[in-house]
Design a protein around this motif. Structure first.
Motif, PDB file in Angstrom:
ATOM      1  N   LYS A 181       0.831  -1.203   0.000  1.00 34.16           N
ATOM      2  CA  LYS A 181       0.000   0.000   0.000  1.00 34.16           C
ATOM      3  C   LYS A 181       0.867   1.256   0.000  1.00 34.16           C
ATOM      4  N   LEU A 182       1.955   1.221   0.768  1.00 32.85           N
ATOM      5  CA  LEU A 182       2.880   2.350   0.777  1.00 32.85           C
ATOM      6  C   LEU A 182       3.544   2.509  -0.586  1.00 32.85           C
ATOM      7  N   GLY A 183       3.847   1.400  -1.233  1.00 32.61           N
ATOM      8  CA  GLY A 183       4.460   1.428  -2.552  1.00 32.61           C
ATOM      9  C   GLY A 183       3.575   2.109  -3.584  1.00 32.61           C
ATOM     10  N   LEU A 184       2.247   1.925  -3.440  1.00 31.99           N
ATOM     11  CA  LEU A 184       1.311   2.590  -4.345  1.00 31.99           C
ATOM     12  C   LEU A 184       1.381   4.107  -4.192  1.00 31.99           C
ATOM     13  N   CYS A 185       1.846   4.556  -3.036  1.00 33.88           N
ATOM     14  CA  CYS A 185       2.014   5.992  -2.770  1.00 33.88           C
ATOM     15  C   CYS A 185       3.441   6.452  -3.066  1.00 33.88           C
ATOM     16  N   LYS A 186       4.196   5.598  -3.747  1.00 32.49           N
ATOM     17  CA  LYS A 186       5.583   5.895  -4.124  1.00 32.49           C
ATOM     18  C   LYS A 186       6.517   5.974  -2.914  1.00 32.49           C
ATOM     19  N   SER A 187       6.166   5.282  -1.840  1.00 28.81           N
ATOM     20  CA  SER A 187       7.017   5.258  -0.659  1.00 28.81           C
ATOM     21  C   SER A 187       8.071   4.171  -0.793  1.00 28.81           C
ATOM     22  N   PRO A 188       9.301   4.482  -0.409  1.00 27.71           N
ATOM     23  CA  PRO A 188      10.359   3.475  -0.473  1.00 27.71           C
ATOM     24  C   PRO A 188      10.425   2.578   0.771  1.00 27.71           C
ATOM     25  N   LEU A 189       9.463   2.723   1.701  1.00 28.30           N
ATOM     26  CA  LEU A 189       9.515   1.925   2.921  1.00 28.30           C
ATOM     27  C   LEU A 189       9.369   0.438   2.612  1.00 28.30           C
ATOM     28  N   THR A 190      10.279  -0.345   3.136  1.00 29.45           N
ATOM     29  CA  THR A 190      10.254  -1.793   2.945  1.00 29.45           C
ATOM     30  C   THR A 190       9.577  -2.467   4.130  1.00 29.45           C
ATOM     31  N   ARG A 191       9.305  -3.757   3.980  1.00 30.50           N
ATOM     32  CA  ARG A 191       8.725  -4.526   5.072  1.00 30.50           C
ATOM     33  C   ARG A 191       9.674  -4.505   6.268  1.00 30.50           C
ATOM     34  N   SER A 192      10.964  -4.579   6.006  1.00 33.40           N
ATOM     35  CA  SER A 192      11.962  -4.540   7.074  1.00 33.40           C
ATOM     36  C   SER A 192      11.913  -3.213   7.833  1.00 33.40           C
ATOM     37  N   ALA A 193      11.784  -2.114   7.112  1.00 39.28           N
ATOM     38  CA  ALA A 193      11.692  -0.795   7.755  1.00 39.28           C
ATOM     39  C   ALA A 193      10.418  -0.694   8.581  1.00 39.28           C
ATOM     40  N   ILE A 194       9.319  -1.228   8.065  1.00 40.74           N
ATOM     41  CA  ILE A 194       8.051  -1.224   8.804  1.00 40.74           C
ATOM     42  C   ILE A 194       8.208  -2.018  10.096  1.00 40.74           C
ATOM     43  N   LYS A 244      10.927  -2.520  11.797  1.00 38.98           N
ATOM     44  CA  LYS A 244      11.764  -1.740  12.716  1.00 38.98           C
ATOM     45  C   LYS A 244      10.983  -0.585  13.337  1.00 38.98           C
ATOM     46  N   ILE A 245      10.134   0.066  12.556  1.00 31.84           N
ATOM     47  CA  ILE A 245       9.297   1.147  13.093  1.00 31.84           C
ATOM     48  C   ILE A 245       8.352   0.581  14.145  1.00 31.84           C
ATOM     49  N   GLU A 246       7.694  -0.534  13.828  1.00 33.04           N
ATOM     50  CA  GLU A 246       6.749  -1.137  14.766  1.00 33.04           C
ATOM     51  C   GLU A 246       7.438  -1.582  16.059  1.00 33.04           C
ATOM     52  N   ALA A 247       8.696  -1.986  15.976  1.00 28.29           N
ATOM     53  CA  ALA A 247       9.444  -2.428  17.157  1.00 28.29           C
ATOM     54  C   ALA A 247      10.081  -1.263  17.911  1.00 28.29           C
ATOM     55  N   GLY A 248       9.974  -0.055  17.364  1.00 31.52           N
ATOM     56  CA  GLY A 248      10.570   1.111  17.996  1.00 31.52           C
ATOM     57  C   GLY A 248      12.068   1.207  17.783  1.00 31.52           C
ATOM     58  N   GLN A 249      12.575   0.492  16.799  1.00 31.00           N
ATOM     59  CA  GLN A 249      14.010   0.471  16.526  1.00 31.00           C
ATOM     60  C   GLN A 249      14.426   1.478  15.459  1.00 31.00           C
ATOM     61  N   ARG A 250      13.454   2.145  14.873  1.00 33.30           N
ATOM     62  CA  ARG A 250      13.748   3.116  13.808  1.00 33.30           C
ATOM     63  C   ARG A 250      12.843   4.315  13.981  1.00 33.30           C
ATOM     64  N   ASN A 251      13.426   5.504  13.866  1.00 32.93           N
ATOM     65  CA  ASN A 251      12.616   6.719  13.904  1.00 32.93           C
ATOM     66  C   ASN A 251      11.736   6.778  12.668  1.00 32.93           C
ATOM     67  N   ILE A 252      10.613   7.428  12.815  1.00 30.58           N
ATOM     68  CA  ILE A 252       9.709   7.620  11.688  1.00 30.58           C
ATOM     69  C   ILE A 252       9.817   9.078  11.249  1.00 30.58           C
ATOM     70  N   TYR A 253       9.912   9.296   9.959  1.00 35.50           N
ATOM     71  CA  TYR A 253      10.002  10.649   9.402  1.00 35.50           C
ATOM     72  C   TYR A 253       8.600  11.222   9.222  1.00 35.50           C
ATOM     73  N   LEU A 254       8.520  12.531   9.217  1.00 37.38           N
ATOM     74  CA  LEU A 254       7.216  13.185   9.116  1.00 37.38           C
ATOM     75  C   LEU A 254       6.477  12.819   7.832  1.00 37.38           C
ATOM     76  N   ASN A 255       7.199  12.718   6.709  1.00 33.61           N
ATOM     77  CA  ASN A 255       6.523  12.362   5.466  1.00 33.61           C
ATOM     78  C   ASN A 255       5.996  10.928   5.527  1.00 33.61           C
ATOM     79  N   GLU A 256       6.679  10.048   6.265  1.00 34.76           N
ATOM     80  CA  GLU A 256       6.193   8.682   6.438  1.00 34.76           C
ATOM     81  C   GLU A 256       4.955   8.663   7.334  1.00 34.76           C
TER      82      GLU A 256
END
Length: 85
Positions: free
Chosen positions: A30-43, A45-57
């Motif tokens: 779904k993110l890819g349809l919005c031209k987002s480069p977020l991968t499953r791995s990045a998602i 990490k975000i869900e686990a609190g291991q990666r900061n989330i950017y405002l555009n994300e």
């Protein structure tokens, strides 16, 4: 950013994803349809609190889940006013 804060925001994103019965791969698509480069791995990490989330994300997540921004900040340490008393 604070690790507890990242975990709480990540958990809120995970809860929204699970509420929609989406896998991380579904959300990646779904993110890819919005031209987002977020991968499953990045998602993950975000869900686990291991990666900061950017405002555009965050805006993309808001649009995909069709929620208000405050949903992402529920149960975060900054919203726990009792800690200030």
């Amino acid at each position: 950013m604070d690790e507890k804060f990242n975990r709480a925001v990540g958990q809120n994103i995970k809860n929204l994803r699970e509420k929609n019965n989406w896998t991380q791969s579904d959300l990646e698509a779904k993110l890819g349809l919005c031209k987002s480069p977020l991968t499953r791995s990045a998602i993950a990490k975000i869900e686990a609190g291991q990666r900061n989330i950017y405002l555009n994300e965050l805006k993309l997540f808001k649009d995909i889940f069709q929620v208000e921004y405050q949903v992402f900040f529920e149960d975060t340490p900054e919203n726990d006013l009792s800690a200030l008393i």
